[in-house]
Design a protein around this motif. Sequence first.
Motif, PDB file in Angstrom:
ATOM      1  N   UNK A 109      17.098  23.819 -73.628  1.00 33.37           N
ATOM      2  CA  UNK A 109      15.799  25.389 -72.674  1.00 33.37           C
ATOM      3  C   UNK A 109      16.328  25.873 -71.397  1.00 33.37           C
ATOM      4  N   UNK A 110      17.156  24.579 -70.451  1.00 35.61           N
ATOM      5  CA  UNK A 110      17.481  24.484 -69.291  1.00 35.61           C
ATOM      6  C   UNK A 110      18.800  25.364 -69.038  1.00 35.61           C
ATOM      7  N   UNK A 111      18.852  25.319 -70.342  1.00 37.87           N
ATOM      8  CA  UNK A 111      20.184  26.511 -70.452  1.00 37.87           C
ATOM      9  C   UNK A 111      19.880  27.851 -69.888  1.00 37.87           C
ATOM     10  N   UNK A 112      18.752  28.182 -70.902  1.00 33.67           N
ATOM     11  CA  UNK A 112      17.977  28.821 -71.561  1.00 33.67           C
ATOM     12  C   UNK A 112      17.272  29.699 -70.475  1.00 33.67           C
ATOM     13  N   UNK A 113      17.380  29.208 -69.718  1.00 34.86           N
ATOM     14  CA  UNK A 113      16.308  29.424 -67.478  1.00 34.86           C
ATOM     15  C   UNK A 113      16.886  30.168 -67.310  1.00 34.86           C
ATOM     16  N   UNK A 114      18.623  29.093 -66.949  1.00 36.43           N
ATOM     17  CA  UNK A 114      20.346  29.411 -66.122  1.00 36.43           C
ATOM     18  C   UNK A 114      20.913  30.830 -66.403  1.00 36.43           C
ATOM     19  N   UNK A 115      20.280  30.533 -67.882  1.00 33.80           N
ATOM     20  CA  UNK A 115      21.398  32.105 -68.475  1.00 33.80           C
ATOM     21  C   UNK A 115      19.586  33.216 -67.852  1.00 33.80           C
ATOM     22  N   UNK A 116      19.264  33.233 -68.061  1.00 32.95           N
ATOM     23  CA  UNK A 116      17.999  34.525 -67.745  1.00 32.95           C
ATOM     24  C   UNK A 116      17.902  34.949 -66.200  1.00 32.95           C
ATOM     25  N   UNK A 117      18.551  33.698 -65.368  1.00 34.62           N
ATOM     26  CA  UNK A 117      18.081  33.718 -63.626  1.00 34.62           C
ATOM     27  C   UNK A 117      16.255  33.253 -63.670  1.00 34.62           C
ATOM     28  N   UNK A 118      15.523  33.514 -64.335  1.00 37.11           N
ATOM     29  CA  UNK A 118      14.485  32.485 -64.532  1.00 37.11           C
ATOM     30  C   UNK A 118      14.077  31.291 -63.500  1.00 37.11           C
ATOM     31  N   UNK A 119      12.867  32.060 -62.947  1.00 34.47           N
ATOM     32  CA  UNK A 119      12.518  31.167 -61.871  1.00 34.47           C
ATOM     33  C   UNK A 119      11.199  29.628 -62.280  1.00 34.47           C
ATOM     34  N   UNK A 120      11.054  29.984 -64.017  1.00 33.51           N
ATOM     35  CA  UNK A 120      10.817  29.509 -64.588  1.00 33.51           C
ATOM     36  C   UNK A 120      11.660  27.538 -64.430  1.00 33.51           C
ATOM     37  N   UNK A 121      10.294  26.669 -64.677  1.00 31.86           N
ATOM     38  CA  UNK A 121      10.889  24.926 -64.750  1.00 31.86           C
ATOM     39  C   UNK A 121      11.144  24.735 -66.121  1.00 31.86           C
ATOM     40  N   UNK A 122      12.955  24.378 -65.897  1.00 32.84           N
ATOM     41  CA  UNK A 122      13.343  23.568 -67.404  1.00 32.84           C
ATOM     42  C   UNK A 122      11.867  22.309 -68.175  1.00 32.84           C
ATOM     43  N   UNK A 123      11.211  21.783 -67.027  1.00 27.69           N
ATOM     44  CA  UNK A 123      10.263  19.861 -67.537  1.00 27.69           C
ATOM     45  C   UNK A 123       9.374  21.010 -67.893  1.00 27.69           C
ATOM     46  N   UNK A 124       9.179  21.929 -67.482  1.00 28.22           N
ATOM     47  CA  UNK A 124       7.608  22.380 -67.926  1.00 28.22           C
ATOM     48  C   UNK A 124       7.222  23.194 -68.810  1.00 28.22           C
ATOM     49  N   UNK A 125       8.640  24.236 -69.603  1.00 28.62           N
ATOM     50  CA  UNK A 125       8.415  24.969 -70.041  1.00 28.62           C
ATOM     51  C   UNK A 125       8.988  23.809 -71.713  1.00 28.62           C
ATOM     52  N   UNK A 126       9.601  23.202 -71.370  1.00 30.36           N
ATOM     53  CA  UNK A 126       9.359  22.382 -72.836  1.00 30.36           C
ATOM     54  C   UNK A 126       8.610  21.369 -73.115  1.00 30.36           C
ATOM     55  N   UNK A 127       8.108  20.458 -71.432  1.00 31.01           N
ATOM     56  CA  UNK A 127       6.661  19.970 -72.266  1.00 31.01           C
ATOM     57  C   UNK A 127       5.595  20.895 -72.328  1.00 31.01           C
ATOM     58  N   UNK A 128       4.721  22.212 -72.120  1.00 26.28           N
ATOM     59  CA  UNK A 128       4.684  22.948 -73.081  1.00 26.28           C
ATOM     60  C   UNK A 128       4.660  23.235 -74.789  1.00 26.28           C
ATOM     61  N   UNK A 129       5.928  23.766 -74.670  1.00 25.81           N
ATOM     62  CA  UNK A 129       6.398  23.910 -76.262  1.00 25.81           C
ATOM     63  C   UNK A 129       6.011  22.433 -76.812  1.00 25.81           C
ATOM     64  N   UNK A 130       6.704  20.938 -76.497  1.00 26.83           N
ATOM     65  CA  UNK A 130       6.303  19.570 -77.596  1.00 26.83           C
ATOM     66  C   UNK A 130       4.477  20.038 -77.797  1.00 26.83           C
ATOM     67  N   UNK A 131       4.285  20.523 -76.648  1.00 26.90           N
ATOM     68  CA  UNK A 131       2.623  19.926 -76.707  1.00 26.90           C
ATOM     69  C   UNK A 131       1.644  20.942 -77.774  1.00 26.90           C
ATOM     70  N   UNK A 132       2.075  22.243 -77.944  1.00 29.51           N
ATOM     71  CA  UNK A 132       1.923  23.236 -78.882  1.00 29.51           C
ATOM     72  C   UNK A 132       2.394  22.580 -80.030  1.00 29.51           C
ATOM     73  N   UNK A 133       3.282  21.961 -80.641  1.00 27.00           N
ATOM     74  CA  UNK A 133       3.922  21.655 -82.000  1.00 27.00           C
ATOM     75  C   UNK A 133       2.915  20.559 -81.692  1.00 27.00           C
ATOM     76  N   UNK A 134       2.364  19.153 -81.162  1.00 27.07           N
ATOM     77  CA  UNK A 134       1.440  18.552 -81.434  1.00 27.07           C
ATOM     78  C   UNK A 134       0.041  18.805 -81.441  1.00 27.07           C
ATOM     79  N   UNK A 135      -0.386  19.725 -81.156  1.00 30.00           N
ATOM     80  CA  UNK A 135      -1.764  20.180 -81.009  1.00 30.00           C
ATOM     81  C   UNK A 135      -2.672  20.645 -82.416  1.00 30.00           C
TER      82      UNK A 135
END
Length: 135
Positions: A109-135
């Motif tokens: 996730x962190x690499x993908x964000x860096x590769x896209x020059x995104x301002x997204x926070x990788x920890x937040x993206x990861x947490x949201x992805x994991x939480x969606x899987x458990x919802x």
Amino acid sequence: EPMANQLQRRMELLRAAATAGDERTFAGHDQLLHDHILDAAGNARARAIVRSLRESTRLLGASTADRTRSLFDIDAEHRPIVIAIIANRPAQATDAMRSHLTSTGRLLVAQAIRDQDSDLDSATVWAEAVNQQHA
């Protein structure tokens, strides 16, 4: 061939590929190691899902190997999993596998964000992805 021998042999092949700096061979043995473990667990659905995810990741060119961790680092993450399986300690094997997969997922996730020059926070993206899987 007994599972313990199969896992130990695969670990030897992973170490040899890491020593040779052969990322392609290492990736193949890594995939087979995970496949052996899922096959032994008897979880055909998980095995198919993991196989599909790995293929998608490979096609996208996403890999943590030699970008954010070395082949030796990845190899070291496998060791506690294999040791626990061989010692018939399923809870330890589960914890070690969860740690390995979480580490890999966070790095990808962190690499993908860096590769896209995104301002997204990788920890937040990861947490949201994991939480969606458990919802």
